[in-house]
Design a protein around this motif. Structure first.
Motif, PDB file in Angstrom:
ATOM      1  N   GLN A  61     -28.873 -33.526  -5.020  1.00 64.20           N
ATOM      2  CA  GLN A  61     -29.952 -33.913  -5.811  1.00 64.20           C
ATOM      3  C   GLN A  61     -30.645 -35.110  -5.002  1.00 64.20           C
ATOM      4  O   GLN A  61     -31.837 -35.229  -5.269  1.00 64.20           O
ATOM      5  CB  GLN A  61     -29.291 -34.413  -6.893  1.00 64.20           C
ATOM      6  N   MET A  62     -30.256 -35.824  -4.254  1.00 66.80           N
ATOM      7  CA  MET A  62     -30.791 -36.815  -3.586  1.00 66.80           C
ATOM      8  C   MET A  62     -31.843 -36.345  -2.587  1.00 66.80           C
ATOM      9  O   MET A  62     -32.983 -37.004  -2.471  1.00 66.80           O
ATOM     10  CB  MET A  62     -29.594 -37.871  -3.077  1.00 66.80           C
ATOM     11  N   ALA A  63     -31.355 -35.412  -2.061  1.00 65.94           N
ATOM     12  CA  ALA A  63     -32.224 -34.728  -0.898  1.00 65.94           C
ATOM     13  C   ALA A  63     -33.420 -34.240  -1.494  1.00 65.94           C
ATOM     14  O   ALA A  63     -34.452 -34.341  -1.122  1.00 65.94           O
ATOM     15  CB  ALA A  63     -31.416 -33.751  -0.059  1.00 65.94           C
ATOM     16  N   ASN A  64     -33.023 -33.592  -2.617  1.00 65.15           N
ATOM     17  CA  ASN A  64     -34.267 -33.151  -3.389  1.00 65.15           C
ATOM     18  C   ASN A  64     -35.340 -34.145  -3.723  1.00 65.15           C
ATOM     19  O   ASN A  64     -36.536 -33.944  -3.760  1.00 65.15           O
ATOM     20  CB  ASN A  64     -33.940 -32.073  -4.531  1.00 65.15           C
ATOM     21  N   ALA A  65     -34.738 -35.236  -4.104  1.00 64.14           N
ATOM     22  CA  ALA A  65     -35.295 -36.429  -4.782  1.00 64.14           C
ATOM     23  C   ALA A  65     -36.570 -36.930  -3.770  1.00 64.14           C
ATOM     24  O   ALA A  65     -37.650 -37.250  -3.978  1.00 64.14           O
ATOM     25  CB  ALA A  65     -34.636 -37.457  -5.417  1.00 64.14           C
ATOM     26  N   MET A  66     -35.993 -36.985  -2.379  1.00 68.10           N
ATOM     27  CA  MET A  66     -36.753 -37.516  -1.325  1.00 68.10           C
ATOM     28  C   MET A  66     -37.614 -36.177  -0.577  1.00 68.10           C
ATOM     29  O   MET A  66     -38.261 -36.559   0.240  1.00 68.10           O
ATOM     30  CB  MET A  66     -35.866 -38.180  -0.294  1.00 68.10           C
ATOM     31  N   GLY A  67     -37.491 -34.921  -1.160  1.00 66.89           N
ATOM     32  CA  GLY A  67     -38.423 -33.956  -0.637  1.00 66.89           C
ATOM     33  C   GLY A  67     -37.669 -33.404   0.603  1.00 66.89           C
ATOM     34  O   GLY A  67     -38.726 -33.032   1.331  1.00 66.89           O
ATOM     35  N   GLN A  98     -34.733 -38.813   8.658  1.00 69.83           N
ATOM     36  CA  GLN A  98     -34.409 -40.290   8.667  1.00 69.83           C
ATOM     37  C   GLN A  98     -35.777 -40.997   8.292  1.00 69.83           C
ATOM     38  O   GLN A  98     -35.618 -41.940   7.661  1.00 69.83           O
ATOM     39  CB  GLN A  98     -34.017 -40.414  10.070  1.00 69.83           C
ATOM     40  N   ASN A  99     -36.881 -40.396   8.784  1.00 70.05           N
ATOM     41  CA  ASN A  99     -38.253 -41.278   8.474  1.00 70.05           C
ATOM     42  C   ASN A  99     -38.410 -41.203   6.828  1.00 70.05           C
ATOM     43  O   ASN A  99     -38.693 -42.306   6.410  1.00 70.05           O
ATOM     44  CB  ASN A  99     -39.384 -40.611   9.178  1.00 70.05           C
ATOM     45  N   LEU A 101     -35.747 -41.203   4.738  1.00 71.37           N
ATOM     46  CA  LEU A 101     -34.903 -41.898   4.312  1.00 71.37           C
ATOM     47  C   LEU A 101     -35.455 -43.464   4.300  1.00 71.37           C
ATOM     48  O   LEU A 101     -35.243 -44.135   3.274  1.00 71.37           O
ATOM     49  CB  LEU A 101     -33.501 -41.882   4.981  1.00 71.37           C
ATOM     50  N   LEU A 102     -36.123 -43.832   5.323  1.00 71.38           N
ATOM     51  CA  LEU A 102     -36.763 -45.313   5.599  1.00 71.38           C
ATOM     52  C   LEU A 102     -38.075 -45.150   4.472  1.00 71.38           C
ATOM     53  O   LEU A 102     -38.042 -46.198   3.876  1.00 71.38           O
ATOM     54  CB  LEU A 102     -37.296 -45.404   6.921  1.00 71.38           C
ATOM     55  N   VAL A 103     -38.431 -44.411   4.457  1.00 66.63           N
ATOM     56  CA  VAL A 103     -39.892 -44.455   3.254  1.00 66.63           C
ATOM     57  C   VAL A 103     -39.265 -44.394   1.968  1.00 66.63           C
ATOM     58  O   VAL A 103     -39.863 -45.205   1.049  1.00 66.63           O
ATOM     59  CB  VAL A 103     -40.771 -43.170   3.292  1.00 66.63           C
ATOM     60  N   ALA A 104     -38.275 -43.820   1.587  1.00 62.12           N
ATOM     61  CA  ALA A 104     -37.689 -43.955   0.430  1.00 62.12           C
ATOM     62  C   ALA A 104     -37.009 -45.279  -0.133  1.00 62.12           C
ATOM     63  O   ALA A 104     -37.140 -46.068  -1.230  1.00 62.12           O
ATOM     64  CB  ALA A 104     -36.500 -42.985  -0.049  1.00 62.12           C
ATOM     65  N   SER A 105     -36.541 -45.781   1.027  1.00 60.55           N
ATOM     66  CA  SER A 105     -35.846 -47.018   0.987  1.00 60.55           C
ATOM     67  C   SER A 105     -37.144 -48.134   0.628  1.00 60.55           C
ATOM     68  O   SER A 105     -36.718 -49.394  -0.060  1.00 60.55           O
ATOM     69  CB  SER A 105     -35.095 -47.594   2.310  1.00 60.55           C
ATOM     70  N   ALA A 106     -38.096 -47.901   1.448  1.00 63.00           N
ATOM     71  CA  ALA A 106     -39.372 -48.963   1.247  1.00 63.00           C
ATOM     72  C   ALA A 106     -40.030 -48.859  -0.150  1.00 63.00           C
ATOM     73  O   ALA A 106     -40.298 -49.747  -0.770  1.00 63.00           O
ATOM     74  CB  ALA A 106     -40.404 -48.484   2.220  1.00 63.00           C
ATOM     75  N   GLU A 107     -39.908 -47.550  -0.951  1.00 60.33           N
ATOM     76  CA  GLU A 107     -40.615 -47.469  -2.057  1.00 60.33           C
ATOM     77  C   GLU A 107     -39.444 -48.137  -3.179  1.00 60.33           C
ATOM     78  O   GLU A 107     -40.082 -48.690  -4.110  1.00 60.33           O
ATOM     79  CB  GLU A 107     -40.184 -45.858  -2.271  1.00 60.33           C
ATOM     80  N   ILE A 108     -38.241 -47.956  -2.882  1.00 55.99           N
ATOM     81  CA  ILE A 108     -37.134 -48.809  -3.847  1.00 55.99           C
ATOM     82  C   ILE A 108     -37.408 -50.204  -3.574  1.00 55.99           C
ATOM     83  O   ILE A 108     -37.758 -50.990  -4.621  1.00 55.99           O
ATOM     84  CB  ILE A 108     -35.893 -48.327  -3.300  1.00 55.99           C
TER      85      ILE A 108
END
Length: 305
Positions: A61-67, A98-99, A101-108
């Motif tokens: 589900q988390m992988a889908n959330a990040m596309g 990994q990129n 993941l970094l973008v998702a973290s920045a969005e948070i």
């Protein structure tokens, strides 16, 4: 994400006029449609059941959330590849993940920073009004004491009983007026007008948000990310607001004040708004915990050459 402004105006003859836009993002965000969450992942999992061999249901589900769910499919395909290009392709795919993941973290962190800014501003304005109201009450209390003492002294100084009664009675309305002012706890108010209300989408729960990123909005609305798995994080936040912040009193005026265009805020309402903002911020920051398991799974896969 749309940029906008909110304006503040202290009313009831207060000397301060405040206008601020520093909490809103300085630029509009454009999200890559390549990484939008899939609305239905069942068909992909049916075609690639082996995905569950490397990711648990939560990580899927988390992988889908990040596309990035399609990229995990690519990693599985590469496991069957024995060519010399395999290592390069695995590293390339892992880098993409990994990129993301970094973008998702920045969005948070981006939306959390805006919520933090709005919460700090609401608390600051509430404290400002609290200070004005404390000074006002101190002055009124002092005036009440002085008036009471003056009436007492005047009544004692007059020897005629009828005159004493008249003096005492004349001081009564003034004392009552001061008492009424002390009982009026509303105090000063600030006009806050929102063209972008960061709490609005949490309350109204639209299908797509113009404030929260697709990744963040998916997590907030997917029931599997809540502890109960029966209601979404957004629904849970709204239920707590109604029960604990609004005390089950939700009128059209209340909805407009907190979740639409705004209105007149006294100190108590500002503190309530700050509490709501802090609750959303805490929930969004907790998404980092949900990401940790996926990050560890990707790290394990990345060392398999």
């Amino acid at each position: 994400m749309m940029t906008s402004c909110s304006s503040l105006r202290v009313v009831r003859h207060a000397p301060l006029i405040v206008q601020s836009t520093y909490c809103a993002p300085a630029t509009s965000y454009s999200y890559d449609i390549t990484y939008l969450p899939l609305t239905n992942i069942d068909s992909l999992l049916q075609r690639n059941p082996q995905i569950k061999n490397i990711l648990n249901d939560h990580d899927i589900q988390m992988a889908n959330a990040m596309g990035i769910l399609p990229f995990t499919q690519q990693l599985l395909s590469l496991q069957k590849d024995s060519s010399i290009q395999r290592t390069f392709q695995v590293e390339h795919t892992v880098t993409i993940i990994q990129n993301r993941l970094l973008v998702a973290s920045a969005e948070i962190e981006g939306i959390a920073a805006e919520l933090d800014c709005e919460g700090e501003r609401a608390d600051q304005l509430a404290n400002y009004l609290d200070g004005i109201n404390r000074k006002r009450n101190t002055v009124l209390t002092g005036a009440s004491v002085i008036l009471g003492a003056a009436v007492t002294v005047a009544a004692v100084a007059v020897s005629n009983d009828d005159t004493q009664d008249a003096v005492s009675l004349s001081g009564g309305p003034a004392a009552a007026a001061l008492g009424a002012l002390l009982l009026d706890t509303s105090g000063k108010e600030i006009q806050m007008d929102f063209s972008r209300n960061i709490l609005g989408d949490i309350w109204f729960q639209p299908l797509h948000s113009e404030i929260y990123s697709p990744f963040t909005w998916y997590v907030l609305n997917e029931k599997s990310f809540s502890n109960s798995h029966t209601i979404s994080l957004v629904q849970s936040i709204k239920k707590r607001w109604i029960a604990f912040e609004l005390i089950n009193k939700v009128s059209d005026k209340t909805v407009a004040l907190y979740f639409k265009q705004g209105g007149l805020y006294n100190a108590d309402r500002l503190h309530t708004r700050a509490s709501m903002l802090n609750q959303v911020q805490s929930t969004i920051r907790s998404i980092h915990q949900d990401m940790q398991s996926l990050i560890m799974a990707v790290d394990k896969f990345s060392v398999k050459k």
